[in-house]
Design a protein around this motif. Structure first.
Motif, short mmCIF file in Angstrom:
data_model
loop_
_atom_site.label_atom_id
_atom_site.label_comp_id
_atom_site.label_asym_id
_atom_site.label_seq_id
_atom_site.Cartn_x
_atom_site.Cartn_y
_atom_site.Cartn_z
N LEU A 55 0.89 -1.17 0.00
CA LEU A 55 0.00 0.00 0.00
C LEU A 55 0.93 1.22 0.00
O LEU A 55 1.81 1.31 0.85
CB LEU A 55 -0.88 -0.01 1.25
N ASP A 56 0.70 2.11 -0.95
CA ASP A 56 1.60 3.26 -1.07
C ASP A 56 0.99 4.47 -0.35
O ASP A 56 0.01 5.06 -0.82
CB ASP A 56 1.86 3.60 -2.53
N ASN A 57 1.59 4.83 0.78
CA ASN A 57 1.07 5.98 1.55
C ASN A 57 1.18 7.29 0.77
O ASN A 57 0.53 8.27 1.11
CB ASN A 57 1.85 6.14 2.86
N LYS B 30 -2.73 5.31 -0.28
CA LYS B 30 -2.72 3.91 0.19
C LYS B 30 -3.20 2.94 -0.90
O LYS B 30 -3.67 1.84 -0.61
CB LYS B 30 -3.61 3.75 1.43
N ARG C 198 -3.03 0.11 -3.71
CA ARG C 198 -2.29 -1.15 -3.70
C ARG C 198 -1.53 -1.34 -5.01
O ARG C 198 -2.09 -1.18 -6.09
CB ARG C 198 -3.28 -2.31 -3.50
N LYS D 271 5.87 2.94 2.14
CA LYS D 271 5.12 1.80 1.62
C LYS D 271 4.90 0.75 2.71
O LYS D 271 5.81 0.48 3.49
CB LYS D 271 5.88 1.14 0.46
N GLU E 179 -2.27 -4.46 7.88
CA GLU E 179 -3.40 -4.71 6.93
C GLU E 179 -4.54 -5.43 7.64
O GLU E 179 -5.70 -5.06 7.48
CB GLU E 179 -2.91 -5.56 5.75
#
Ligand code: TA6
Length: 288
Positions: free
Chosen positions: A173-175, A179, A181, A197, A260
């Motif tokens: 998940l890329d902040n 977020k 995927r 990440k 998660e």
């Protein structure tokens, strides 16, 4: 250990092992040195060492909430509190018998029935092990859910010559992109800009290679399926009051975490999280 409770600086050395040492302040690991007294963790020169501000560096504990999605402050309250030394700890598994260790407990408030034991151990080879045990002590039958991370700041020579192995091809998940995927590429991670990440369902072992020092950190974890990789890079570094403008070049956070899928415990159930850090010489040549 010096000091009677987590309020003091606590020094941990192995009586029969290497001359490695670990310092704790307020129950938080702020320093881990190898047998040559080289500092292995990053601690910002601008870190404030008093609650409620979290320590910028070492290994803050994000509990009972990782990040800002939830009802608590960012990363929960465990890292903003002084812990106390537990001189009569509930027996931890004997597999730490060969390690020097200190037992800490965190009580959310005075007289609170909930206590969360946490052990910091130093092995004969200078390996550092953190173990946390979270039990649902609710008497009203209610489940207890939480997310968790050992927010470890590794000291590195030059972030542009660091590689991380073990997270290739995984989903994350890329902040930095709401977020969303994504799936990681097939090579070791390298760093040219801000990264934030959350890698999902990661392996037990992750390696962080420091080219200049020819040193690899090995991170092993149990009960913590995810791993966060964070470097604020230049712009964010300048925006943090407790972080030097250029310090992003000499640190990398790789955080063993459970994010998660929050951990949910029925009353009386217990979860145990474990992080073990060690260093080995590495033959990593940059640019490979
Ligand atoms: O671990 C990565 C992260 O969640 C980043 O998003 C960044 O916020 C970092 O933690 C530091 O958070 P803090 O609250 O300590 O400034």
């Amino acid at each position: 250990c010096k000091g009677f409770n987590g309020l003091d600086k606590v020094l941990l050395r192995h009586p029969r092992g290497s001359s490695a040492e670990v310092y704790l302040y307020g129950g938080h690991v702020t320093s881990w040195k190898n047998e040559r007294r080289e500092e292995l963790l990053f601690l910002s020169s601008k870190a404030t060492l008093k609650p409620p501000k979290a320590i910028r560096g070492g290994i803050p504990i994000c509990f009972p909430q990782f990040g800002s999605h939830g009802t608590l402050d960012q990363h929960g309250f465990a890292r903003n509190r002084f812990w106390i030394i537990d001189n009569d700890p509930h027996p931890f598994p004997t597999n730490t018998w060969n390690k020097a260790f200190v037992d800490l407990i965190l009580k959310p408030s005075e007289g609170d029935m909930k206590i969360w034991p946490h052990r910091v151990a130093l092995g004969p080879g200078g390996e550092l092990m953190l173990t946390s045990r979270i039990r649902n002590t609710n008497t009203d039958g209610k489940p207890f859910s939480f997310t968790f991370a050992y927010h470890t700041y590794f000291s590195v020579s030059d972030i542009s010559e660091v590689r991380v192995e073990g997270l290739e091809t995984l989903d994350y998940l890329d902040n930095l992109q709401k977020k969303e995927r994504f799936t990681e590429q097939g090579d070791a991670l390298t760093f040219e800009s801000e990264v934030d990440k959350i890698y999902l369902s990661t392996p037990t072992k992750i390696a962080i290679l420091d080219h200049e020092k020819k040193r690899t950190f090995e991170l092993r974890k149990d009960g913590l399926p995810d791993a966060v990789v964070w470097n604020p890079w230049e712009k964010k570094a300048k925006a943090m009051a407790d972080f030097g403008d250029d310090e992003y070049k000499h640190m990398l956070c790789v955080e063993a975490a459970a994010i998660e899928m929050p951990i949910t415990l029925k009353p009386g159930e217990e979860w145990k999280g474990r992080l073990e850090l060690s260093t080995v010489p590495s033959s990593y040549c940059s640019g490979q």
